[in-house]
Design a protein around this motif. Structure first.
Motif, PDB file in Angstrom:
ATOM      1  N   UNK A  90      -0.504   8.768  -3.772  1.00 52.66           N
ATOM      2  CA  UNK A  90      -0.262   7.357  -3.541  1.00 52.66           C
ATOM      3  C   UNK A  90       0.432   6.717  -4.735  1.00 52.66           C
ATOM      4  N   UNK A  91       0.538   5.393  -4.712  1.00 54.42           N
ATOM      5  CA  UNK A  91       1.258   4.712  -5.782  1.00 54.42           C
ATOM      6  C   UNK A  91       0.603   5.004  -7.134  1.00 54.42           C
ATOM      7  N   UNK A  92       1.436   5.419  -8.083  1.00 57.00           N
ATOM      8  CA  UNK A  92       0.943   5.849  -9.388  1.00 57.00           C
ATOM      9  C   UNK A  92       0.702   4.641 -10.281  1.00 57.00           C
ATOM     10  N   UNK A  93      -0.393   4.684 -10.993  1.00 62.59           N
ATOM     11  CA  UNK A  93      -0.758   3.614 -11.929  1.00 62.59           C
ATOM     12  C   UNK A  93      -0.121   3.913 -13.283  1.00 62.59           C
ATOM     13  N   UNK A  94       1.024   3.307 -13.551  1.00 61.01           N
ATOM     14  CA  UNK A  94       1.725   3.555 -14.811  1.00 61.01           C
ATOM     15  C   UNK A  94       0.985   2.969 -16.005  1.00 61.01           C
ATOM     16  N   UNK A 109      -4.725   9.735   3.135  1.00 57.44           N
ATOM     17  CA  UNK A 109      -5.050   8.352   3.475  1.00 57.44           C
ATOM     18  C   UNK A 109      -5.254   8.211   4.976  1.00 57.44           C
ATOM     19  N   UNK A 110      -4.372   8.858   5.751  1.00 57.58           N
ATOM     20  CA  UNK A 110      -4.453   8.736   7.204  1.00 57.58           C
ATOM     21  C   UNK A 110      -5.638   9.500   7.788  1.00 57.58           C
ATOM     22  N   UNK A 146       0.804  -1.217   0.000  1.00 59.38           N
ATOM     23  CA  UNK A 146       0.000   0.000   0.000  1.00 59.38           C
ATOM     24  C   UNK A 146       0.843   1.276   0.000  1.00 59.38           C
ATOM     25  N   UNK A 147       2.145   1.133   0.097  1.00 58.30           N
ATOM     26  CA  UNK A 147       3.023   2.304   0.147  1.00 58.30           C
ATOM     27  C   UNK A 147       3.089   2.967  -1.225  1.00 58.30           C
ATOM     28  N   UNK A 148       3.332   4.291  -1.213  1.00 54.78           N
ATOM     29  CA  UNK A 148       3.505   5.155  -0.035  1.00 54.78           C
ATOM     30  C   UNK A 148       2.160   5.600   0.542  1.00 54.78           C
ATOM     31  N   UNK A 190      -5.338  -3.325   8.025  1.00 54.78           N
ATOM     32  CA  UNK A 190      -5.096  -4.218   9.167  1.00 54.78           C
ATOM     33  C   UNK A 190      -3.879  -3.810  10.006  1.00 54.78           C
ATOM     34  N   UNK A 191      -3.249  -2.697   9.683  1.00 57.55           N
ATOM     35  CA  UNK A 191      -2.125  -2.173  10.473  1.00 57.55           C
ATOM     36  C   UNK A 191      -2.465  -0.741  10.868  1.00 57.55           C
ATOM     37  N   UNK A 192      -1.728  -0.207  11.812  1.00 60.86           N
ATOM     38  CA  UNK A 192      -2.076   1.097  12.365  1.00 60.86           C
ATOM     39  C   UNK A 192      -1.629   2.243  11.474  1.00 60.86           C
ATOM     40  N   UNK A 193      -2.265   3.408  11.687  1.00 60.55           N
ATOM     41  CA  UNK A 193      -1.831   4.618  11.006  1.00 60.55           C
ATOM     42  C   UNK A 193      -0.378   4.936  11.357  1.00 60.55           C
ATOM     43  N   UNK A 194      -0.027   4.743  12.596  1.00 60.96           N
ATOM     44  CA  UNK A 194       1.333   5.063  13.033  1.00 60.96           C
ATOM     45  C   UNK A 194       2.352   4.205  12.293  1.00 60.96           C
ATOM     46  N   UNK A 195       2.047   2.934  12.149  1.00 60.02           N
ATOM     47  CA  UNK A 195       2.975   2.061  11.428  1.00 60.02           C
ATOM     48  C   UNK A 195       3.073   2.464   9.964  1.00 60.02           C
ATOM     49  N   UNK A 196       1.978   2.916   9.396  1.00 56.65           N
ATOM     50  CA  UNK A 196       1.978   3.316   7.990  1.00 56.65           C
ATOM     51  C   UNK A 196       2.857   4.524   7.753  1.00 56.65           C
TER      52      UNK A 196
END
Length: 969
Positions: free
Chosen positions: A943-947, A912-913, A905-907, A920-926
């Motif tokens: 966010x990640x660009x769709x090339x 997003x936040x 899901x990065x970046x 399933x993971x925290x905002x802080x971890x993201x």
């Protein structure tokens, strides 16, 4: 307290400690991690004994920053800046102070890398998209690229494209005789190895069936403005492409080429706020129809969407053509002129359509007034229709008139013995016209009044543009060109764009092969000095003696550093250096009666520009295998050399290798090629590991290009400028590029025919050469060597820190790497589905630019820290990579969802936040995966660009504001 002696106090001014990141104590700690007792021992373990340089470099002793600037000011003082009326595609311009300070002199812009990582490059991508929109609007086409190297090479790219996409089977390319002579010369250079005949003449007499394309200048080099609609129609009917060399400022008043029936428009954006700089760097432009989007050379910025459907910018697929097609590539372009394109685009943003038109009208008015005045003084003005340039017929008097003009501190163009050219620009003052009149008649002040003449002509003759060629279509209507015309708004706009990017001023950029090292502020300062910035490249040599001294120093120093006999500074990019070097080899073979030698051996690991350059130089590429260690397979090389001995022209080799290793067999490889009559071309992309330690000219290379934008500190500028001078052995020196308009460019050329140029300007991108001069002068011999040593140490340190977590592939003896290392994620991807792209995007959450991805080996990362990063930053990067490995392990052991995890899901962006959180993971971890990020966090703007989506529907123009609003809904 014991006082320090004066010598110790003065030593604090030493530049070396400011350039080299790690201090002595940190170097000791790094050596302990690497497992080497000393820096000397590490170098002994890394660099083969057989190629080592065992004496200090004979470059000057190091200078302090203050002394270097003082010395360079004395050099610049030898240049004289006259009023330039030479024209020929180079014009005086006024760089708005807000653009000079906020772009040219701003490390947030000039230290950025090429925007391959789109998510952290949105600012400069928008600026380059503005450049494309500006070019499209002014030329009347629906597609433009993000700049090329200069107008002449853009013309050469247009010629190649016309041959590629046109329907004509003819083998000749027509060039309007009223084209800038440097452009014609570069076209001839490029055409000959490709088997293209260049025909120069009058377009009105052209038989379209005999050519596959034609380049027509509009306005002409002489200034003439003509209607070429019928010629373009005839070309189109014959299946040939019409190319127009044009001027962006003129197109604010003239009918654009796209409305005249042309297929391609090229030219230079220099006069949009970029100083002449004795020839460059400047952003060339290239525009065409959408139908040719898969054939256009260079980089294209396109519009796509990110992972949440928000508009996002990125570089389009064909920008890496030479890497994908290699020996089938049609262009070797790898660098653009991004920083200069940004400046030109911001000039248009700042002035807007009304401001540009006003500048154009003023220039055109000055030209009309000057022409009428000259006529009344008895001069023969050659053309009635023109924009900014006049040509006078002066039988037998051209040189005498030019000399009288120089006495008035005006430079005119001598266009042969019987013609004088006079060009006007944004910097021309009313008083300059009066001075010009005095050149032709000393009593002109008593005969003519500019104000009276203006009042007389203004109602009926505001310019000399024919009615049928006046522009009627709108341009620069997008809000971006109509919103930022105050300095306050412009300052804030530039700040907003800069904040969207990661450049070297924010964090380490660990790109392998690209050597993103410190561009010291002291090295950059001379770029803004008038006596460097405002010289015309074809000004008389006696007015450019400062530049000549600079060139002599730099050529001598680079020759000493590389071990060659001669250096050419003309190539204005690394790819151009490759091409120029191979042409030099080709010219040498031909001069010896061995023109049949056309086979170029290239290792399979080579940078994609290598085979592309060889093809452009008229050579046949034969690939040499690499062994399991990544080295050249010497047995395969020997077999290929023997098989092609009679036709062998050259071996191209990168050293240290593209795998980041000092190959022990380099001398053997060079010897076997020489024994077969071939020459060795060494790609200097990795020269940062050699300076002061080994010299290519000593261990067998005959030619080497030097990326001054890598090893010698010229900034990357977000994708250019670059400079790629070449060093050659003595026997090749007479065959280096020369120039038809300036004597002495290649002093070894002799009295016979001179080789053609590869760039428009005699010494390429001269304005940025003071940067490399300053770097070498500041470092001194020991400093240059220490830079290489610490670069090697830093790479080995990162390899040692990451080896327990990622396999490090390819190393030399004792397990050492050169100045870069490659970590392997192939097994990780096979096990977890997490690949290099996921790691690259996750690094953005940690505030880092990614290393080089999937090159030279798929699913690997090539990491080059350079010598200018301190230990704290090296550790911060290594800690981020180790933390990412832990996140990968969470996926491997089932603790994280294989598809919905922090890597896939990065970046993670701010919006997003702030929105509903379902991960399933925290905002802080993201967003805050490492200590310190809460205090200083870089937020990726998209966010990640769709090339794939962007390539499927390529759009390279500024999207309307509604697009952003719709995406936000």
């Amino acid at each position: 307290m014991t006082a320090l002696p004066l010598s110790a106090l003065e030593a604090r001014e030493d530049f070396l400690r400011r350039h080299i990141g790690p201090d002595e104590a940190e170097i000791e700690r790094m050596l302990a991690v690497v497992g080497a007792p000393s820096l000397d021992a590490l170098i002994d373990q890394t660099v083969p004994e057989a190629i080592r340089l065992r004496r200090p470099l004979a470059t000057p002793a190091p200078r302090t920053e203050r002394d270097a600037l003082h010395d360079l000011r004395n050099v610049a003082a030898r240049n004289e800046v006259f009023t330039s009326m030479i024209g020929m595609g180079y014009h005086g311009t006024v760089t708005p102070s807000v653009i000079q300070r906020r772009v040219l002199e701003n490390p947030g812009w000039y230290t950025a890398y090429t925007p391959y990582q789109a998510e952290i490059s949105q600012g400069r991508l928008e600026a380059l998209l503005n450049f494309q929109q500006m070019v499209m609007d002014l030329t009347g086409f629906d597609l433009a690229n993000a700049s090329l190297l200069d107008e002449a090479t853009a013309a050469a790219e247009a010629m190649a494209m016309a041959r590629r996409v046109g329907k004509s089977k003819a083998q000749a390319f027509f060039v309007d005789a009223d084209t800038h002579p440097q452009t014609i010369a570069v076209l001839r250079t490029r055409a000959e190895p490709m088997g293209i005949g260049v025909v120069v003449g009058d377009p009105a007499t052209l038989d379209p069936s005999t050519v596959f394309g034609a380049l027509i200048s509009y306005p002409g080099s002489s200034g003439a403005v003509r209607d070429w609609r019928s010629v373009f129609a005839r070309l189109r009917g014959a299946g040939a492409l019409g190319v127009v060399a044009t001027d962006l400022l003129a197109l604010t008043l003239l009918t654009p080429p796209g409305e005249l029936g042309a297929e391609i428009a090229i030219g230079s954006a220099q006069r949009f706020g970029v100083p002449m700089g004795y020839g460059g760097p400047h952003a060339a432009f290239f525009a065409t129809h959408d139908a040719h989007k898969r054939a256009i050379p260079g980089r294209i910025i396109g519009v796509s969407v990110d992972s949440r459907g928000k508009p996002a910018l990125r570089m389009a697929l064909q920008t890496r053509e030479q890497h994908i097609r290699r020996d089938k590539a049609t262009s070797n372009i790898c660098t653009s002129q991004a920083l200069l394109a940004v400046m030109a685009s911001m000039y248009a943003v700042y002035h807007g359509p009304d401001g540009l038109t006003q500048i154009a009208r003023r220039v055109a008015r000055l030209a009309v007034l000057a022409a009428e005045g000259l006529r009344r003084l008895g001069c023969d003005v050659a053309h009635d229709a023109f924009f900014d340039t006049l040509t006078l017929n002066v039988p037998g008097q051209a040189r005498r008139i030019a000399a009288r003009a120089r006495a008035e501190r005006i430079n005119l163009r001598v266009a042969g013995p019987d013609r004088i050219g006079i060009s006007f620009d944004e910097t021309t003052r009313a008083g300059d016209v009066a001075r010009l009149w005095r050149v032709f008649d000393r009593e002109a002040d008593g005969k003519l009044s500019l104000a009276a003449l203006d009042a007389e002509l203004a109602p009926t003759r505001p310019d000399a543009i024919p009615e049928g060629l006046r522009r009627t279509s709108a341009f620069l209507t997008h809000p971006v060109f109509n919103t930022h015309c105050s300095e306050t708004e412009m300052m804030r706009y530039l700040r907003r764009l800069q904040a969207r990017d990661v450049a070297l001023d924010r964090a380490m950029i660990p790109l392998g092969s690209c050597t993103m090292k410190l561009n010291a502020a002291t090295e950059m300062i001379p770029l803004s000095w008038k006596r460097f910035a405002h010289l015309h490249p074809f000004a008389p040599l006696e007015q450019a003696q400062g530049y000549q001294l600079l060139f002599e120093d730099l050529e001598a120093w680079l020759a000493e550093i590389t071990g060659f006999a001669a250096v050419s500074l003309q190539p204005n990019a690394g790819s151009q250096g490759e091409y120029a070097g191979l042409l030099t080899i080709r010219n040498w073979h031909r001069a010896r009666g061995e023109g049949h030698r056309d086979v170029c051996l290239i290792p399979s690991s080579a940078h994609g520009t290598n085979p592309a350059s060889a093809i452009m130089a008229g050579m046949q590429v034969v690939v040499v295998k690499c062994d399991a260690q990544g080295d050249i397979d010497l047995a395969d090389l020997r077999a290929k050399v023997e098989a092609h001995a009679d036709r062998l022209a050259a071996l191209m080799v990168t050293y240290p290798s593209t795998h980041g290793v000092f190959e022990a067999g380099i001398r053997e490889a060079c010897d076997m090629v020489h024994a077969a009559g071939g020459q060795v071309y060494l790609d200097g992309a990795n020269l940062n590991a050699l300076v002061g330690l080994a010299r290519p000219g000593d261990f067998g290379a005959d030619v080497c290009h030097m990326n001054l934008h890598k090893t010698f500190c010229i900034p990357h500028g977000g994708g250019g400028p670059g400079v790629g001078p070449i060093g050659v052995a003595a026997h090749l020196a007479p065959h280096l590029p020369d120039h038809p308009l300036i004597d002495g460019v290649n002093p070894a050329a002799g009295a016979g025919p001179r080789e053609g140029p590869v760039s428009a300007a005699p010494w390429g991108s001269a304005l940025i050469l003071p940067i490399s001069w300053s770097y070498i002068a500041l470092m001194g011999p020991e400093g240059l060597k220490r830079a290489s040593e610490v670069a090697i140490l830093s790479a080995n340190y990162i390899a040692a820190k990451l080896r327990p977590h990622f396999p490090v592939v390819y190393s030399g003896r004792d397990g050492r790497v050169a100045h870069e290392c490659i970590i392997d994620l192939r097994a990780i991807k096979a096990e977890t589905g997490i690949g290099v792209e996921d790691v690259a995007k996750r690094l953005m959450d940690y505030g880092f630019h990614a290393p080089t991805m999937s090159w030279p080996v798929p699913e690997t990362m090539m990491i080059e820290p350079t010598e200018s990063e301190g230990l704290a930053e090296l550790d911060r990067f290594c800690d981020a990579m180790v933390a990412i490995r832990d996140e990968i392990d969470e996926v491997a052991r089932g603790a994280a969802d294989p598809e919905d995890n922090v890597l896939k899901n990065a970046p993670h962006t701010q919006d997003m936040l702030l929105g509903e959180w379902t991960r399933p993971y925290s905002r802080e971890k993201a967003a805050f995966p490492a200590p310190g990020l809460i205090e200083d966090k870089y937020w990726p703007p998209v966010g990640r660009v769709d090339n794939v989506a962007g390539d499927r529907a390529l759009v390279c123009s500024c999207p309307p504001l509604e697009a952003y609003a719709q995406a936000a809904e």
